[in-house]
Design an enzyme around this catalytic site. Structure first.
Site, PDB file in Angstrom:
ATOM      1  CG  ASP A  35      -2.153   0.805   1.134  1.00 50.59           C
ATOM      2  OD1 ASP A  35      -3.235   0.258   1.355  1.00 50.59           O
ATOM      3  OD2 ASP A  35      -2.054   2.009   0.795  1.00 50.59           O
ATOM      4  CB  SER A 129     -18.317  -1.024  -7.731  1.00 48.81           C
ATOM      5  OG  SER A 129     -19.408  -0.240  -7.335  1.00 48.81           O
ATOM      6  CE1 TYR A 154     -14.805   3.337  -7.441  1.00 50.10           C
ATOM      7  CE2 TYR A 154     -17.167   3.496  -7.797  1.00 50.10           C
ATOM      8  CZ  TYR A 154     -16.085   2.862  -7.232  1.00 50.10           C
ATOM      9  OH  TYR A 154     -16.280   1.758  -6.452  1.00 50.10           O
ATOM     10  CE  LYS A 158     -13.690  -0.021  -8.481  1.00 46.06           C
ATOM     11  NZ  LYS A 158     -12.449  -0.639  -7.978  1.00 46.06           N
ATOM     12  CB  SER A 221     -28.092  16.085   4.180  1.00 49.88           C
ATOM     13  OG  SER A 221     -27.768  17.338   4.718  1.00 49.88           O
TER      14      SER A 221
HETATM   15  N1  UFG Z   1     -26.883   9.321   1.597  1.00 49.69           N
HETATM   16  C1  UFG Z   1     -27.549  10.289   2.339  1.00 49.69           C
HETATM   17  N2  UFG Z   1     -26.803  11.178   3.037  1.00 49.69           N
HETATM   18  C2  UFG Z   1     -25.430  11.151   3.065  1.00 49.69           C
HETATM   19  C3  UFG Z   1     -24.765  10.161   2.305  1.00 49.69           C
HETATM   20  C4  UFG Z   1     -25.522   9.266   1.576  1.00 49.69           C
HETATM   21  O1  UFG Z   1     -28.788  10.346   2.339  1.00 49.69           O
HETATM   22  O2  UFG Z   1     -24.833  12.019   3.707  1.00 49.69           O
HETATM   23  C5  UFG Z   1     -27.675   8.327   0.845  1.00 49.69           C
HETATM   24  C6  UFG Z   1     -27.384   8.354  -0.643  1.00 49.69           C
HETATM   25  O3  UFG Z   1     -28.144   9.344  -1.291  1.00 49.69           O
HETATM   26  C7  UFG Z   1     -27.742   6.923  -1.034  1.00 49.69           C
HETATM   27  C8  UFG Z   1     -27.377   6.105   0.212  1.00 49.69           C
HETATM   28  O4  UFG Z   1     -27.324   7.052   1.278  1.00 49.69           O
HETATM   29  O5  UFG Z   1     -29.110   6.824  -1.248  1.00 49.69           O
HETATM   30  C9  UFG Z   1     -26.046   5.417   0.101  1.00 49.69           C
HETATM   31  O6  UFG Z   1     -25.067   6.364  -0.276  1.00 49.69           O
HETATM   32  P1  UFG Z   1     -23.503   6.077  -0.220  1.00 49.69           P
HETATM   33  O7  UFG Z   1     -22.799   7.320  -0.678  1.00 49.69           O
HETATM   34  O8  UFG Z   1     -23.130   5.518   1.092  1.00 49.69           O
HETATM   35  O9  UFG Z   1     -23.331   4.907  -1.275  1.00 49.69           O
HETATM   36  P2  UFG Z   1     -23.706   4.872  -2.830  1.00 49.69           P
HETATM   37  O10 UFG Z   1     -24.781   3.857  -2.963  1.00 49.69           O
HETATM   38  O11 UFG Z   1     -23.939   6.184  -3.401  1.00 49.69           O
HETATM   39  O12 UFG Z   1     -22.312   4.415  -3.430  1.00 49.69           O
HETATM   40  C10 UFG Z   1     -21.756   3.192  -3.061  1.00 49.69           C
HETATM   41  C11 UFG Z   1     -20.225   3.268  -3.069  1.00 49.69           C
HETATM   42  C12 UFG Z   1     -19.704   3.428  -4.455  1.00 49.69           C
HETATM   43  C13 UFG Z   1     -20.306   2.444  -5.374  1.00 49.69           C
HETATM   44  C14 UFG Z   1     -21.808   2.473  -5.294  1.00 49.69           C
HETATM   45  C15 UFG Z   1     -22.402   1.356  -6.107  1.00 49.69           C
HETATM   46  O13 UFG Z   1     -19.782   4.338  -2.273  1.00 49.69           O
HETATM   47  O14 UFG Z   1     -18.318   3.227  -4.419  1.00 49.69           O
HETATM   48  O15 UFG Z   1     -22.217   2.257  -3.958  1.00 49.69           O
HETATM   49  O16 UFG Z   1     -23.762   1.473  -6.212  1.00 49.69           O
HETATM   50  F1  UFG Z   1     -19.956   2.709  -6.638  1.00 49.69           F
END
Ligand code: UFG
Length: 344
Positions: A35, A129, A154, A158, A221
């Site tokens: 790493d 992913s 990103y 993938k 939020s």
């Molecule tokens: N969310 C909130 N508030 C926050 C952060 C997230 O409401 O402060 C919501 C998002 O809108 C979403 C859910 O929580 O509906 C999950 O969000 P994340 O950011 O935790 O995860 P994502 O599903 O957006 O993304 C994740 C990984 C990515 C990957 C993706 C695949 O972080 O690396 O899943 O679907 F690509």
């Protein structure tokens, strides 16, 4: 396993890498961690060492630097398998800095596969992913669900990395690879000695929740309550980090034991259940016996409405299944945040 097999864990100081290292060693594998600590720190490896009660072989090296990776890693150790986690993963950052993502995520894979060929290392597990599916037309997403045009650089890396691996394996009959398509990895090791360490303001839901509970962030939020879902907030498939780590052990073992059916295989790694943002928030409050300050705001651009995995293939072929209840995972996430912040 007769003789101990050795696995190179590239990106092994990060969130998924540390947990996977623990599970590999507990399953009887030897591990070498490589790493460059660009998005992690030594404390991750130290946490692994505390859990396992032993020193780890750890090389600080940039996996895009062929000369360095050869000198410090491939020429020094003998591997049976490589697990490649050494990539950038922030969706939003990839939109503003696409070249950073293209150069790191493509070059690290090219460099690693080139050295695997040179040193005749046969098995590769790749971190893919669920983002490759975009918003699928039908749910759950199976491995045969068509990939959609990536909605971030990103996600594009993938998709392209999956295809690069397929091409490489097709050209090299002794090579085998498994791509694991992760849904939403969350939680921390039950020891609270390793976990997620996001830099700056977290993008992901669970670190934002735990930092809000710890008072580091004022208010969570919730992005959108007008989706076509039971409570209006978005649905995801949240997979416990220890369960996810064990899927990597199953993938390595499948190839090491010659049980893979194709030289390149893909498996979803999720629980098979869609959970809403609000359900997750309320379960976090309940299992940890606290109140979270949150507000509903507008949708986050680029978010999909709902996605969860079909896990049938992983269950049947890898002999792997998610086992940790979501409440336990959320307790572990909070225990880890308290450990990081020194909260009793
Ligand atoms: N969310 C909130 N508030 C926050 C952060 C997230 O409401 O402060 C919501 C998002 O809108 C979403 C859910 O929580 O509906 C999950 O969000 P994340 O950011 O935790 O995860 P994502 O599903 O957006 O993304 C994740 C990984 C990515 C990957 C993706 C695949 O972080 O690396 O899943 O679907 F690509």
């Amino acid at each position: 396993m007769n003789k101990k097999k050795t696995v190179l864990v590239a990106g092994g100081a990060g969130f998924i890498g540390t947990h996977t290292t623990v599970e590999l060693v507990e399953a009887g594998y030897d591990v070498v961690i490589a790493d460059n600590l660009s998005n992690s720190d030594r404390s991750g490896v130290e946490g692994v060492e505390k859990i396992l009660g032993r020193k780890m072989a750890f090389e600080i090296v940039d996996c895009c630097n062929e000369k360095e990776l050869e000198e410090k890693v491939f020429s020094k150790y003998e591997f049976d398998s490589v697990i490649h986690f050494a990539g950038f993963k922030a969706v939003g950052e990839s939109v503003s800095e696409p070249l950073k993502y293209y150069s790191n995520n493509f070059m690290s894979l090219i460099t690693i596969m080139g050295l695997m060929k040179k040193y005749n290392v046969q098995n590769l597990v790749f971190s893919s992913s669920a983002t490759v599916y975009g918003q699928p037309d039908t749910l759950p997403a199976t491995e045969a669900t068509p990939r959609q045009k990536a909605n971030s650089p990103y996600g594009y890396t993938k998709q392209v990395c999956e295809d690069m691996i397929e091409g490489m394996v097709a050209a090299n009959p002794s090579m085998h690879a498994i791509a694991l398509r992760y849904f939403n990895p969350i939680g921390a090791h039950p020891s609270a000695l390793i976990g997620e360490l996001p830099r700056g303001v977290p993008n992901n839901l669970v670190p934002f929740i735990t930092q809000t509970a710890a008072g580091v962030r004022e208010c969570l939020s919730v992005f959108g309550d007008d989706y076509d879902t039971p409570d209006g907030s978005a649905l995801r498939d949240y997979i416990d980090i220890v369960d996810l780590a064990r899927a990597h052990v199953a993938a390595v073992s499948r190839m090491v034991d010659g049980k893979n059916k194709e030289s390149y295989e893909i498996f979803n790694v999720g629980t098979g259940k869609g959970v809403s943002v609000l359900e997750l928030v309320h379960l976090f409050e309940e299992v940890n016996n606290l109140k979270l300050n949150y507000k509903i705001v507008g949708r986050r651009p680029g978010d999909v409405e709902k996605i969860w995995a079909s896990t049938d293939l992983a269950n049947a072929e890898l002999g792997w299944k998610a086992t940790r209840p979501l409440g336990e995972t959320l307790k572990a996430a909070w225990a880890w945040e308290k450990h990081v912040r020194g909260i009793k």
